[in-house]
Design a protein around this motif. Structure first.
Motif, PDB file in Angstrom:
ATOM      1  N   GLN A 111      -4.480  20.910  10.283  1.00  0.00           N
ATOM      2  CA  GLN A 111      -3.207  20.698  10.985  1.00  0.00           C
ATOM      3  C   GLN A 111      -2.050  21.237  10.156  1.00  0.00           C
ATOM      4  N   ILE A 160      -6.873   3.837  -5.855  1.00  0.00           N
ATOM      5  CA  ILE A 160      -7.798   4.845  -5.318  1.00  0.00           C
ATOM      6  C   ILE A 160      -7.111   5.633  -4.195  1.00  0.00           C
ATOM      7  N   ALA A 161      -6.308   4.937  -3.389  1.00  0.00           N
ATOM      8  CA  ALA A 161      -5.622   5.617  -2.284  1.00  0.00           C
ATOM      9  C   ALA A 161      -4.579   6.610  -2.796  1.00  0.00           C
ATOM     10  N   ALA A 162      -4.182   6.463  -4.073  1.00  0.00           N
ATOM     11  CA  ALA A 162      -3.128   7.331  -4.613  1.00  0.00           C
ATOM     12  C   ALA A 162      -3.676   8.610  -5.251  1.00  0.00           C
ATOM     13  N   HIS A 163      -5.011   8.809  -5.220  1.00  0.00           N
ATOM     14  CA  HIS A 163      -5.564  10.042  -5.796  1.00  0.00           C
ATOM     15  C   HIS A 163      -4.959  11.273  -5.110  1.00  0.00           C
ATOM     16  N   TYR A 221     -11.079   8.000   0.359  1.00  0.00           N
ATOM     17  CA  TYR A 221     -10.133   6.929   0.711  1.00  0.00           C
ATOM     18  C   TYR A 221      -8.681   7.379   0.588  1.00  0.00           C
ATOM     19  N   HIS A 222      -8.420   8.271  -0.397  1.00  0.00           N
ATOM     20  CA  HIS A 222      -7.061   8.779  -0.584  1.00  0.00           C
ATOM     21  C   HIS A 222      -6.636   9.685   0.561  1.00  0.00           C
ATOM     22  N   ARG A 223      -7.597  10.168   1.342  1.00  0.00           N
ATOM     23  CA  ARG A 223      -7.268  11.023   2.481  1.00  0.00           C
ATOM     24  C   ARG A 223      -7.207  10.223   3.778  1.00  0.00           C
ATOM     25  N   LEU A 241      -5.731  11.823   7.183  1.00  0.00           N
ATOM     26  CA  LEU A 241      -6.560  13.028   7.120  1.00  0.00           C
ATOM     27  C   LEU A 241      -8.027  12.626   7.271  1.00  0.00           C
ATOM     28  N   THR A 298      -5.107   0.351  -3.933  1.00  0.00           N
ATOM     29  CA  THR A 298      -3.902   1.178  -3.954  1.00  0.00           C
ATOM     30  C   THR A 298      -4.068   2.344  -4.921  1.00  0.00           C
ATOM     31  N   VAL A 355      -4.581  14.806  -3.158  1.00  0.00           N
ATOM     32  CA  VAL A 355      -5.317  15.474  -2.082  1.00  0.00           C
ATOM     33  C   VAL A 355      -5.438  16.959  -2.420  1.00  0.00           C
ATOM     34  N   MET A 402      -4.927  -1.832   6.631  1.00  0.00           N
ATOM     35  CA  MET A 402      -6.359  -1.923   6.337  1.00  0.00           C
ATOM     36  C   MET A 402      -7.130  -2.702   7.386  1.00  0.00           C
ATOM     37  N   GLU A 439       0.831  -1.199   0.000  1.00  0.00           N
ATOM     38  CA  GLU A 439       0.000   0.000   0.000  1.00  0.00           C
ATOM     39  C   GLU A 439       0.868   1.253   0.000  1.00  0.00           C
ATOM     40  N   SER A 440       0.271   2.345  -0.556  1.00  0.00           N
ATOM     41  CA  SER A 440       1.060   3.561  -0.724  1.00  0.00           C
ATOM     42  C   SER A 440       1.367   4.240   0.618  1.00  0.00           C
ATOM     43  N   THR A 471      -6.593   7.189   4.332  1.00  0.00           N
ATOM     44  CA  THR A 471      -5.441   6.289   4.427  1.00  0.00           C
ATOM     45  C   THR A 471      -4.155   7.053   4.717  1.00  0.00           C
ATOM     46  N   LYS A 472      -4.214   8.380   4.606  1.00  0.00           N
ATOM     47  CA  LYS A 472      -3.037   9.201   4.931  1.00  0.00           C
ATOM     48  C   LYS A 472      -3.198   9.882   6.291  1.00  0.00           C
TER      49      LYS A 472
END
Lengths: 244, 157
Positions: free
Chosen positions: B61, B50-53, A180-182, A187, B48, B55, A35, A28-29, A184-185
Motif C-alpha cells: 500500500q 516488541i511492538a516498537a521493533h 507483532y511490530h507490524r 500491516l 509494547t 519495520v 489488543m 501501547e505505541s 499492531t500497525k
C-alpha cells in the motif's frame, strides 16, 4: 482543608482509578490498536505454495535473524504411495534459496509445507517457562520477553513443532512474533507480504469480516499435531496426512 | 488471667513477623518489574517493547502511493497479486526517504527461476518452465515485462 464525608467518598474511588492508570504504565505505541479486539492466526494454503523461499528470506530480513536459524522455514515432502507413514522431508537452509528441481514421480508426490510458530492458544512452551518470560498476549500471539528470559531453553524442548531456538548472540529464546511490530500497525506479516502466491495469509479470528471464517467453513482445513491439544492457530489447507 | 501474663512474647513475635513480611514485600517490589502481572504472569511492558521493533517491509500500500504507474501495469497482469517487495526486497527506508535507499537492480536470471523453474513439487497449475529449453540463456525480460509478464499484454518496460 475541610472535606466532608460525602466528598471523601467520591474522592477515594477517583484516587483509586487514577492510581490504577499510573500502575498500568505507558499506553501501547499504536494508538488505534486495541489488543482485546484481535485474535491472530495464520492460514497456509499448501495447494498454493511453490517453495520459492520468499517467506524465509523476508522473515530473516524483517527480524534480523542470524544465518542458520529460522522463525519460519519451508519443508519439501516426498511421499511414496507404498510408504505413506515415512515421507522423505528436506529443508536445505530452511528452504531460503528454494529447492532443487524434481521430475514427476509416478509412485509418489511432492509438496511444500511452510512452517512457523503455531501461536497455540494453550501452548506448551509458555506453560514450562519458570520465570514468566514467554506468554500469549491478549491478542493471541505467543511472545518472548527477551529482557526477562534466562535462556534455560525449557521452552525450546517443550515446543512440539520445533519453532523455538536460542539466539546465538543474545543467548535467549527467540521465535516468530507473527511480526507483532507490524500487525499492531495495520500491516501484514513480512512472510505474507513477500509470499507471491498468497499461500500465507494473516487472519484475525475476532474480526467477523475476515475472509478466514468463510475459508474455514468451505475448505478442509487442519492444524498440525491436533492430538496434542495445543490449540494451534496456524491453519493448513490441503494438508497431507503424512505431515507431522 | 495467668494465661495471658506472658503475652508480650506473642506481640514481639508478631512484630518480628510483620517486619519480616514488610521487608519481603519491599524487596519484592524492588525486583519485580513494574508491569509484571498487568495482563498475566509476565511483564506487560514487553508487549509494547516488541511492538516498537522497526519495520523493514513497507507494505505494497505504501509503495502504491507513489508508484501508481507500476500499479497500473501490474493490476491487470498475472503478477497483480505479487507484492512489490516480494521481488524488490524490504524497502521501508526507501519509503521513508526515497533518496536514502534505492532498490537494488534485480537479476531476472535468479529471480524468475526461483518461482518459475519447472519442478514436480510445485502445484500443477502454476506456470513453470525448464529455463534452458525455454529461452536458451536469453534473459527473461527480453520477452516478458516482469510487472505484467504475459507476452503482448504487458505495459512498457
Amino acid at each position: 482543608m475541610n472535606i466532608t464525608r460525602r466528598q471523601m467518598l467520591i474522592l477515594l474511588p477517583a484516587a483509586a482509578v487514577a492510581w490504577e492508570s499510573v500502575l498500568a504504565g505507558t499506553p501501547e505505541s499504536s494508538p488505534n490498536y486495541k489488543m482485546t479486539e484481535h485474535w491472530w492466526s495464520m492460514l497456509i494454503d499448501i495447494s498454493k505454495c511453490i517453495g520459492c523461499g520468499n517467506c524465509v528470506r523476508a522473515c530473516q530480513a524483517e527480524n534480523d535473524i542470524p544465518d542458520g536459524f529460522f522463525r519460519t522455514w519451508v519443508e519439501r515432502y516426498h511421499v511414496t504411495d507404498w510408504n505413506l507413514e515415512n515421507p522423505e522431508v528436506i529443508s536445505p537452509d530452511g528452504g531460503k534459496e528454494g529447492f532443487p528441481s524434481v521430475t514427476e514421480d509416478q509412485n509418489g508426490k511432492y509438496f511444500f509445507v511452510p512452517k512457523l510458530c503455531n501461536h497455540c492458544a494453550d501452548s506448551p512452551c509458555t506453560q514450562v517457562c519458570p520465570v514468566g518470560a514467554t506468554f500469549i498476549s491478549p491478542d493471541g500471539v505467543v511472545l518472548v520477553d527477551q529482557k526477562y528470559c534466562l535462556g534455560c531453553a525449557y521452552c525450546v524442548q517443550a515446543c512440539p513443532y520445533g519453532c523455538r531456538y536460542i539466539h546465538p548472540q543474545k543467548k535467549v529464546a527467540d521465535k516468530c512474533t507473527l511480526c507483532y511490530h507490524r500487525i499492531t500497525k495495520g500491516l501484514t506479516t513480512a512472510c505474507c507480504e513477500a509470499c507471491p502466491t498468497g499461500a500465507r495469509q494473516l487472519a484475525d479470528l475476532k474480526n467477523p469480516k475476515d475472509p478466514i471464517h468463510e475459508f474455514l467453513r468451505t475448505h478442509n482445513v487442519q492444524i498440525l499435531k491436533p492430538q496434542m491439544a495445543t490449540g494451534a492457530k496456524v491453519f493448513y489447507n490441503d494438508l497431507d496426512g503424512s505431515v507431522r | 488471667m495467668s494465661v495471658f501474663k506472658d503475652s508480650g512474647h506473642l506481640f514481639r513475635l508478631a512484630a518480628l513477623y510483620a517486619a519480616g513480611t514488610l521487608t519481603f514485600l519491599g524487596i519484592r517490589g524492588l525486583f519485580v518489574p513494574h508491569s509484571f502481572g498487568q495482563y498475566g504472569h509476565y511483564r506487560g511492558a514487553a508487549i509494547t517493547e516488541i511492538a516498537a521493533h522497526p519495520v523493514h517491509f513497507a507494505g505494497h500500500q505504501t509503495c502504491e502511493t507513489c508508484h501508481t504507474d507500476v500499479q497500473q501495469i501490474k493490476k491487470s497482469g498475472m503478477h497483480a497479486q505479487v507484492n512489490c517487495e516480494a521481488c524488490h526486497g524490504p524497502l521501508a527506508k526507501h519509503a521513508d526517504d526515497p533518496a536514502s535507499a534505492q532498490p537494488a537492480k534485480l537479476d531476472t536470471a535468479v529471480l524468475c527461476v526461483r518461482c518459475h523453474a519447472a519442478s514436480a513439487a510445485r502445484p500443477k497449475n502454476f506456470p513453470q518452465v525448464a529455463a534452458v529449453d525455454h529461452s536458451n540463456g536469453v534473459p527473461c525480460e527480453t520477452c516478458h515485462q516482469p510487472h505484467s509478464p504475459a507476452i503482448g499484454t504487458g505495459g512498457v518496460k
